[in-house]
Design a protein around this motif. Structure first.
Motif, PDB file in Angstrom:
ATOM      1  N   GLU A 213      12.681   6.350  -5.589  1.00 24.98           N
ATOM      2  CA  GLU A 213      13.388   5.450  -4.667  1.00 24.98           C
ATOM      3  C   GLU A 213      13.080   4.002  -5.026  1.00 24.98           C
ATOM      4  OE1 GLU A 213      13.255   4.185   0.065  1.00 24.98           O
ATOM      5  OE2 GLU A 213      12.268   6.021  -0.601  1.00 24.98           O
ATOM      6  N   PHE A 214      11.799   3.723  -5.297  1.00 24.53           N
ATOM      7  CA  PHE A 214      11.423   2.374  -5.709  1.00 24.53           C
ATOM      8  C   PHE A 214      12.111   1.991  -7.016  1.00 24.53           C
ATOM      9  CE2 PHE A 214       8.935  -0.106  -8.687  1.00 24.53           C
ATOM     10  CZ  PHE A 214       8.847  -1.311  -8.012  1.00 24.53           C
ATOM     11  N   MET A 215      12.103   2.882  -7.986  1.00 27.86           N
ATOM     12  CA  MET A 215      12.685   2.574  -9.296  1.00 27.86           C
ATOM     13  C   MET A 215      14.166   2.220  -9.176  1.00 27.86           C
ATOM     14  SD  MET A 215      10.436   2.651 -11.752  1.00 27.86           S
ATOM     15  CE  MET A 215      11.320   3.017 -13.270  1.00 27.86           C
TER      16      MET A 215
ATOM     17  N   VAL B 132       0.830  -1.208   0.000  1.00 23.21           N
ATOM     18  CA  VAL B 132       0.000   0.000   0.000  1.00 23.21           C
ATOM     19  C   VAL B 132       0.863   1.256   0.000  1.00 23.21           C
ATOM     20  CG1 VAL B 132      -1.671   1.347   1.334  1.00 23.21           C
ATOM     21  CG2 VAL B 132      -1.985  -1.120   1.074  1.00 23.21           C
ATOM     22  N   LEU B 133       1.906   1.286   0.832  1.00 18.71           N
ATOM     23  CA  LEU B 133       2.748   2.476   0.922  1.00 18.71           C
ATOM     24  C   LEU B 133       3.506   2.746  -0.368  1.00 18.71           C
ATOM     25  CD1 LEU B 133       4.159   2.087   4.553  1.00 18.71           C
ATOM     26  CD2 LEU B 133       2.387   3.637   3.755  1.00 18.71           C
ATOM     27  N   ALA B 134       3.722   1.717  -1.173  1.00 21.38           N
ATOM     28  CA  ALA B 134       4.430   1.902  -2.443  1.00 21.38           C
ATOM     29  C   ALA B 134       3.623   2.702  -3.448  1.00 21.38           C
ATOM     30  CB  ALA B 134       4.797   0.542  -3.042  1.00 21.38           C
ATOM     31  N   THR B 135       2.315   2.867  -3.224  1.00 17.09           N
ATOM     32  CA  THR B 135       1.485   3.612  -4.173  1.00 17.09           C
ATOM     33  C   THR B 135       1.658   5.116  -4.038  1.00 17.09           C
ATOM     34  OG1 THR B 135      -0.443   3.581  -2.697  1.00 17.09           O
ATOM     35  CG2 THR B 135      -0.227   1.757  -4.259  1.00 17.09           C
ATOM     36  N   ASP B 136       2.405   5.570  -3.049  1.00 17.65           N
ATOM     37  CA  ASP B 136       2.716   6.995  -2.923  1.00 17.65           C
ATOM     38  C   ASP B 136       3.719   7.371  -4.008  1.00 17.65           C
ATOM     39  OD1 ASP B 136       3.335   9.579  -2.204  1.00 17.65           O
ATOM     40  OD2 ASP B 136       4.360   9.046  -0.337  1.00 17.65           O
ATOM     41  N   MET B 137       3.309   8.213  -4.946  1.00 12.50           N
ATOM     42  CA  MET B 137       4.216   8.602  -6.019  1.00 12.50           C
ATOM     43  C   MET B 137       5.388   9.426  -5.510  1.00 12.50           C
ATOM     44  SD  MET B 137       3.187   7.085  -8.669  1.00 12.50           S
ATOM     45  CE  MET B 137       4.222   7.884  -9.915  1.00 12.50           C
ATOM     46  N   GLY B 138       5.314   9.890  -4.270  1.00 13.83           N
ATOM     47  CA  GLY B 138       6.427  10.616  -3.683  1.00 13.83           C
ATOM     48  C   GLY B 138       7.648   9.750  -3.449  1.00 13.83           C
ATOM     49  N   VAL B 139       7.471   8.426  -3.435  1.00 14.01           N
ATOM     50  CA  VAL B 139       8.614   7.526  -3.247  1.00 14.01           C
ATOM     51  C   VAL B 139       8.901   6.747  -4.528  1.00 14.01           C
ATOM     52  CG1 VAL B 139       8.231   7.317  -0.760  1.00 14.01           C
ATOM     53  CG2 VAL B 139       7.102   5.718  -2.312  1.00 14.01           C
TER      54      VAL B 139
ATOM     55  N   ASN C 299      23.338  -5.951   4.782  1.00 17.17           N
ATOM     56  CA  ASN C 299      23.987  -4.702   4.430  1.00 17.17           C
ATOM     57  C   ASN C 299      23.750  -4.290   2.988  1.00 17.17           C
ATOM     58  OD1 ASN C 299      25.034  -4.541   6.989  1.00 17.17           O
ATOM     59  ND2 ASN C 299      26.926  -5.626   6.467  1.00 17.17           N
ATOM     60  N   GLU C 300      23.540  -5.269   2.082  1.00 14.42           N
ATOM     61  CA  GLU C 300      23.401  -4.945   0.683  1.00 14.42           C
ATOM     62  C   GLU C 300      21.961  -4.808   0.255  1.00 14.42           C
ATOM     63  OE1 GLU C 300      25.823  -6.535  -2.150  1.00 14.42           O
ATOM     64  OE2 GLU C 300      27.602  -6.532  -0.928  1.00 14.42           O
ATOM     65  N   THR C 301      21.041  -4.899   1.186  1.00 17.51           N
ATOM     66  CA  THR C 301      19.626  -4.782   0.838  1.00 17.51           C
ATOM     67  C   THR C 301      19.162  -3.363   1.082  1.00 17.51           C
ATOM     68  OG1 THR C 301      19.262  -7.062   1.516  1.00 17.51           O
ATOM     69  CG2 THR C 301      17.320  -5.671   1.255  1.00 17.51           C
ATOM     70  N   PRO C 302      18.797  -2.620   0.032  1.00 14.90           N
ATOM     71  CA  PRO C 302      18.284  -1.264   0.239  1.00 14.90           C
ATOM     72  C   PRO C 302      16.921  -1.312   0.896  1.00 14.90           C
ATOM     73  CG  PRO C 302      18.047  -1.902  -2.056  1.00 14.90           C
ATOM     74  CD  PRO C 302      18.794  -3.003  -1.371  1.00 14.90           C
ATOM     75  N   PRO C 303      16.518  -0.226   1.544  1.00 13.32           N
ATOM     76  CA  PRO C 303      15.192  -0.231   2.177  1.00 13.32           C
ATOM     77  C   PRO C 303      14.096  -0.307   1.143  1.00 13.32           C
ATOM     78  CG  PRO C 303      16.142   1.980   2.197  1.00 13.32           C
ATOM     79  CD  PRO C 303      17.204   1.061   1.706  1.00 13.32           C
ATOM     80  N   ALA C 304      13.076  -1.134   1.413  1.00 14.08           N
ATOM     81  CA  ALA C 304      11.922  -1.197   0.526  1.00 14.08           C
ATOM     82  C   ALA C 304      11.056   0.028   0.753  1.00 14.08           C
ATOM     83  CB  ALA C 304      11.111  -2.468   0.798  1.00 14.08           C
ATOM     84  N   ILE C 305      10.207   0.318  -0.232  1.00  9.47           N
ATOM     85  CA  ILE C 305       9.280   1.427  -0.064  1.00  9.47           C
ATOM     86  C   ILE C 305       8.403   1.139   1.149  1.00  9.47           C
ATOM     87  CG2 ILE C 305       7.395   2.688  -1.137  1.00  9.47           C
ATOM     88  CD1 ILE C 305      10.168   3.035  -2.411  1.00  9.47           C
ATOM     89  N   GLY C 306       8.211   2.154   1.973  1.00 13.12           N
ATOM     90  CA  GLY C 306       7.410   1.962   3.172  1.00 13.12           C
ATOM     91  C   GLY C 306       8.256   1.561   4.362  1.00 13.12           C
ATOM     92  N   THR C 307       9.578   1.634   4.239  1.00 12.89           N
ATOM     93  CA  THR C 307      10.445   1.324   5.375  1.00 12.89           C
ATOM     94  C   THR C 307      11.344   2.508   5.641  1.00 12.89           C
ATOM     95  OG1 THR C 307      12.275   0.393   4.089  1.00 12.89           O
ATOM     96  CG2 THR C 307      10.477  -1.086   4.691  1.00 12.89           C
ATOM     97  N   VAL C 308      11.770   2.623   6.882  1.00 11.14           N
ATOM     98  CA  VAL C 308      12.759   3.621   7.234  1.00 11.14           C
ATOM     99  C   VAL C 308      13.840   2.930   8.026  1.00 11.14           C
ATOM    100  CG1 VAL C 308      11.182   5.572   7.242  1.00 11.14           C
ATOM    101  CG2 VAL C 308      11.447   4.234   9.302  1.00 11.14           C
ATOM    102  N   GLN C 309      15.066   3.377   7.856  1.00 11.96           N
ATOM    103  CA  GLN C 309      16.169   2.753   8.582  1.00 11.96           C
ATOM    104  C   GLN C 309      16.484   3.525   9.853  1.00 11.96           C
ATOM    105  OE1 GLN C 309      19.076   2.597   5.337  1.00 11.96           O
ATOM    106  NE2 GLN C 309      19.046   0.400   5.591  1.00 11.96           N
TER     107      GLN C 309
END
Length: 592
Positions: A288-290, A278-285, A582-592
């Protein structure tokens, strides 16, 4: 809780500092209900928003006074809709309201024909049926774009993409015998699509039909500029998407789907997946997803859970902005519908003297240029890269490219001629935008506080008024005229609410408080609440997840010591942290 009269005379409402702690990222200090009387009004105001958000969500989603019966589809209607759902020239906006609901149910029925789906999900189709009927009522029927027709459009697009990939059956499977449907892996067993579990697919379908539930017809940037309470709580980051997810979780619990959410380990994973999609549908991110999805398409070896989440996010994103890849007539309708919604928002921004955040076009050339920009910048790159991961989706990417070429030709025609009046793709745009009072039925915390102010009813907070749900209506229906753009902005009354202009004497507080001040006030209110009420620490924290594990924030944290994503199902919060390596970037809808 204090009654309205007590509140009107200055006594403060109790504040859920447990939820406030979660909203501020203080995971270890979610405690109980606390209250105080010596804090400045500006400080407690923001703290109260969190508990009121919970109350308003519960009120909005409460189905007790709604007649919700299982969906029953007439046989002849069923056959017709099955044929329509398996085609790419699908037009839900032309269907009667009840048939839009039928279509959503048929798609879930076809999903449940997949081998093992019913057993693994553990949810009866009857429960799904009633859930869908209720969910439709939680969408705003007055939105020209973000309505239940759009939700069905996204669900049907997800189904079409997955069907092309060979992982879900077509709707026509319902016309055959009731034998389970098995995916055909021949020649493509190594495809990522076949790594999706039944839980992943069900989460994707639920996210698709519920990803915009409760949408007010206003953007995240609008709410940020207006200092709307919902945006303040989430610091202007994916506020709408957090709200959609929360309402979706509440609605699921109302209709027998809560057992799935609370199932040990599996339920936690399902909620994590649902939130991420659901959070990935925010076009503001989007960008980052791409970046992450391009790494996946290039062969980067991420953990399997992370790859499956990225794949589901790609599918729903392609579906959410699928209109540029639809046949031209369908594509033009949705382009016009979004333009109409933006036009209404632009008028509301002018009425409230807010910075413009959308650029609706009043002439054909501007609309064409907007489509070219959107397809070239967002839709085509997304479709092209997804087709690299799912080769069967190349035909959808090709249609997107063809539509782009058509828009470019139209631009050349318009710029080469002084006559621009001939171009009107679907003649959808309404004669006038929605009037300001039309938005008062929205989830209250999506609006600035001055919009809900009433001098004669100041003791009634908006969330204490009757649930403001809009009944479904035809999105192309008659609109009331708004105030002329250059005229003084009046106060417009509607039922128990009054829509006040910021220039009027009824303009109040929150719009004049900066975002940083709001965050500071919330933290100050929380600290005072903790000092004042330490005896409340063992009380349950504010949370929409009513499972025994999630009723205490400390238990939530302890239950997932090395989780890929930590999700606290609170009305005011979805907290996540990426720990996949360490090599996994954050998915959309996550914060580190």
């Amino acid at each position: 809780m204090l009654d309205n009269e007590e509140y009107a005379h200055g006594r403060r409402r109790s504040v859920d500092v447990g939820g406030l702690a979660l909203a501020l990222g203080n995971q270890a200090l979610g405690h109980g209900w606390g209250g105080w009387e010596d804090v400045q009004q500006g400080e407690t105001r923001y703290a109260e928003l969190l508990s009121q958000m919970y109350t308003q969500t519960q009120t909005t989603v409460d189905p007790r006074n709604i007649n919700l019966s299982p969906i029953q589809i007439p046989p002849e209607t069923r056959l017709r809709l099955i044929g329509a759902l398996d085609g790419w020239h699908f037009e839900p906006h032309k269907l009667p309201e009840e048939e839009v609901l039928y279509c959503a149910y048929i798609l879930f029925e076809s999903l449940f024909r997949r081998a093992g789906m019913h057993r693994e999900i553990g949810v009866a189709l009857t429960n799904v049926s009633i859930f869908l009927r209720h969910l439709r009522l939680l969408y705003c029927g007055q939105n020209s774009y973000h309505n239940f027709q759009h939700a069905l459009d996204v669900l049907q697009a997800c189904h079409a993409f997955l069907c092309a990939a060979g992982v879900v059956p077509p709707a026509a499977v319902l016309c055959r015998d009731e034998r389970p449907w098995e995916p055909d892996r021949r020649g493509r067993a190594d495809r990522l699509a076949f790594e999706l579990s039944n839980m992943d697919l069900f989460a994707l379908f639920i996210a698709a039909i519920g990803h915009d539930v409760g949408h007010p017809g206003l953007t995240n940037l609008f709410m940020k500029n207006a200092n709307a309470p919902l945006s303040t709580v989430f610091d202007g980051k994916s506020a709408l998407e957090h709200m959609h997810y929360t309402i979706l979780i509440h609605a699921m619990r109302q209709h027998g789907l809560g057992a799935l959410l609370d199932r040990p380990k599996v339920g936690q994973s399902f909620r994590r997946s649902l939130a991420g999609i659901v959070l990935a549908t925010d076009m503001g991110v989007h960008f980052e997803f791409m970046k992450n999805f391009a790494l996946l398409a290039d062969g980067r070896d991420f953990p399997l859970d992370f790859k499956r989440l990225l794949f589901c996010q790609a599918i729903i994103k392609c579906a959410d902005i699928s209109n540029p890849s639809r046949p031209p007539g369908v594509s033009h309708y949705w382009a016009d519908a979004l333009m109409a919604e933006w036009t209404s928002q632009a008028c509301l921004e002018k009425h409230w003297h807010l910075p413009p955040s959308v650029q609706p076009s009043s002439n054909p050339l501007g609309q064409v240029q907007g489509q070219i920009f959107f397809i070239d910048t967002f839709a085509k790159p997304l479709m092209d890269i997804t087709a690299r991961v799912v080769p069967e989706m190349q035909r959808f990417a090709d249609q997107c490219t063809a539509n782009l070429v058509s828009w470019q030709k139209e631009k050349a025609r318009l710029t080469g001629s002084s006559d621009q009046a001939d171009f009107s793709p679907s003649n959808f745009l309404p004669s006038s935008p929605r009037p300001p009072q039309d938005f008062l039925g929205s989830f209250p915390l999506t609006l600035p506080t001055f919009a809900l102010d009433h001098p004669d009813e100041s003791h009634l907070l908006p969330w204490q008024l009757p649930s403001p749900l809009h009944p479904p209506s035809d999105s192309g229906g008659q609109r009331m005229d708004a105030s002329p753009p250059d005229s003084p902005a009046p106060s417009v009354s509607s039922g128990s609410f009054v829509l006040a202009s910021p220039s009027s004497s009824r303009f109040r507080t929150m719009s004049s408080v900066s975002k940083s001040d709001a965050a500071t006030a919330m933290r100050a209110a929380y600290q005072v609440g903790v000092r004042k009420k330490r005896s409340f620490y063992n009380r349950y924290s504010w949370t929409s997840d009513l499972s025994p594990v999630a009723s205490s924030p400390n238990l939530v944290v302890a239950a997932i010591p090395k989780a890929t994503v930590l999700v606290a199902d609170t009305v005011g919060t979805v907290l996540m942290s990426s720990k996949a390596g360490n090599e996994t970037p954050p998915a959309i809808g996550t914060v580190q």
